[in-house]
Design a protein around this motif. Sequence first.
Motif, PDB file in Angstrom:
ATOM      1  N   ASN A 184       0.823  -1.211   0.000  1.00 36.15           N
ATOM      2  CA  ASN A 184       0.000   0.000   0.000  1.00 36.15           C
ATOM      3  C   ASN A 184       0.860   1.265   0.000  1.00 36.15           C
ATOM      4  O   ASN A 184       0.500   2.270  -0.637  1.00 36.15           O
ATOM      5  CB  ASN A 184      -0.936   0.015   1.204  1.00 36.15           C
ATOM      6  CG  ASN A 184      -2.114  -0.928   1.035  1.00 36.15           C
ATOM      7  OD1 ASN A 184      -2.396  -1.375  -0.079  1.00 36.15           O
ATOM      8  ND2 ASN A 184      -2.796  -1.251   2.112  1.00 36.15           N
ATOM      9  N   SER A 185       1.974   1.210   0.701  1.00 40.00           N
ATOM     10  CA  SER A 185       2.873   2.370   0.736  1.00 40.00           C
ATOM     11  C   SER A 185       3.341   2.717  -0.670  1.00 40.00           C
ATOM     12  O   SER A 185       3.383   3.892  -1.052  1.00 40.00           O
ATOM     13  CB  SER A 185       4.068   2.091   1.644  1.00 40.00           C
ATOM     14  OG  SER A 185       4.944   3.196   1.674  1.00 40.00           O
ATOM     15  N   TYR A 188       0.312   4.174  -2.760  1.00 41.70           N
ATOM     16  CA  TYR A 188      -0.015   5.555  -2.370  1.00 41.70           C
ATOM     17  C   TYR A 188       1.078   6.526  -2.810  1.00 41.70           C
ATOM     18  O   TYR A 188       0.784   7.655  -3.227  1.00 41.70           O
ATOM     19  CB  TYR A 188      -0.225   5.636  -0.856  1.00 41.70           C
ATOM     20  CG  TYR A 188      -1.632   5.327  -0.409  1.00 41.70           C
ATOM     21  CD1 TYR A 188      -2.499   6.328   0.007  1.00 41.70           C
ATOM     22  CD2 TYR A 188      -2.116   4.007  -0.412  1.00 41.70           C
ATOM     23  CE1 TYR A 188      -3.794   6.047   0.419  1.00 41.70           C
ATOM     24  CE2 TYR A 188      -3.398   3.702   0.003  1.00 41.70           C
ATOM     25  CZ  TYR A 188      -4.236   4.738   0.417  1.00 41.70           C
ATOM     26  OH  TYR A 188      -5.516   4.458   0.813  1.00 41.70           O
ATOM     27  N   TYR A 201       0.559   6.842   2.411  1.00 42.66           N
ATOM     28  CA  TYR A 201      -0.150   5.789   3.147  1.00 42.66           C
ATOM     29  C   TYR A 201       0.030   5.968   4.656  1.00 42.66           C
ATOM     30  O   TYR A 201      -0.884   5.698   5.448  1.00 42.66           O
ATOM     31  CB  TYR A 201       0.345   4.410   2.700  1.00 42.66           C
ATOM     32  CG  TYR A 201      -0.403   3.276   3.355  1.00 42.66           C
ATOM     33  CD1 TYR A 201      -1.786   3.145   3.177  1.00 42.66           C
ATOM     34  CD2 TYR A 201       0.254   2.354   4.159  1.00 42.66           C
ATOM     35  CE1 TYR A 201      -2.492   2.109   3.779  1.00 42.66           C
ATOM     36  CE2 TYR A 201      -0.444   1.318   4.768  1.00 42.66           C
ATOM     37  CZ  TYR A 201      -1.813   1.204   4.578  1.00 42.66           C
ATOM     38  OH  TYR A 201      -2.515   0.179   5.196  1.00 42.66           O
TER      39      TYR A 201
END
Length: 395
Positions: A184-185, A188, A201
């Motif tokens: 997710n990091s 994002y 994130y």
Amino acid sequence: MKQLFIVLCALLNLFSTYRSFAQDSVVTKLAKANVSSFLPEGNSFSGLGWTKIMDKVNGSNDVLIGEDHFTNEIPYFTSALASQVKFDNFFCEIDPFTAGILQQKIKNLSDIELQKYVNRYGNTFSFYAFTSEFALLKQLAKSNTQIHGTDQIMVVGDRVICNELQKITKNKKAKDIYTTIENNSKIYFDNFLKDQSKPFYLFTDDFEKNIEKLSLLELSPKEGQIIAALKQSVKIYKSRNHHLRIQLMKNQLMEKYSDWAGKRNLFKYGANHLAKGESLMEVYDIGNLVNNIDDSKYKNSLHIMILSTSGTQASPFQGFPEEKIDENSSILKTLKPITRAIDGNQWHCFDMLPLRKALNEGKISISDIKLSRIIKGYDLLVIIPKVTASKIADH
């Protein structure tokens, strides 16, 4: 009566301006009497200025370089120092976990594997995402200088840290959460690079929920320490609490005190952090802490401010345009009474001790508090004639 008042105000303003200009002229004259020049030569420098710098460096165990970020020339300068003096420790403006990861990768991966790792994760390395800065880190690590970071975790640093945590955790649920955070990091961050209105994130509710889930699991002490650091990093970013950030940095430095006490140590941070006294941002920062520790041992730390009056510097993130050095920026405006003494296109080194002595003895009066803090806080001021913007490694 009103006209008389206006005339008096104008005269007072004129007198104040004249007095300020006169004092600036005294500062310039004193600076001109205490400046020496030097030039790049191969991987180092030559000239009287460099000789004076090295004499000072050789006379101190703790050398602190307060810089303006995102240029190639300052890591080049730092590399030249480190080529002539063996430092036991290098302290830098990055979190301690990423610093440890980078040192371990540099020491243990082949050149090809290391390049692959940089290509994949390099833009999460804070200042060391830049080719010239990462080369400096490699030089230091390969000379067995211990790399230490003191800072909060960078807004995209969760990715590289969680990648490592996946490898060390013995908890399957934690491994899945670390993988989710890493993925997710990246998503994002990629979205942020396309549209700066998008959040990192680290700032999302989903990130905080995952961190809370991790807090409830049975994990190793190291994992617990990193999760606590991630929580504190979020708190610092969201509250914009500069003092809390500096408290964290000083706490991390003192946690490693037994590793650096009595050793040869090199510090490289933004110039805001490394003044001997009150910092340029009105707190007592790392520079003050190191200065006080050395003073208690009858020793002197060496504080060097280094920046340029022209050229370009990079943006913190890949794909963003580089920026021209603004000669009317706050710091360069502050330094004009000193930089007016520059003659020619060489690098210049100002010895600040005569200026500090004159200031302390009341022989010069400085109304600019920031200039006063610089004179009292730095032993040497190095001015580079022109800098070039750092480049992030290709990904």
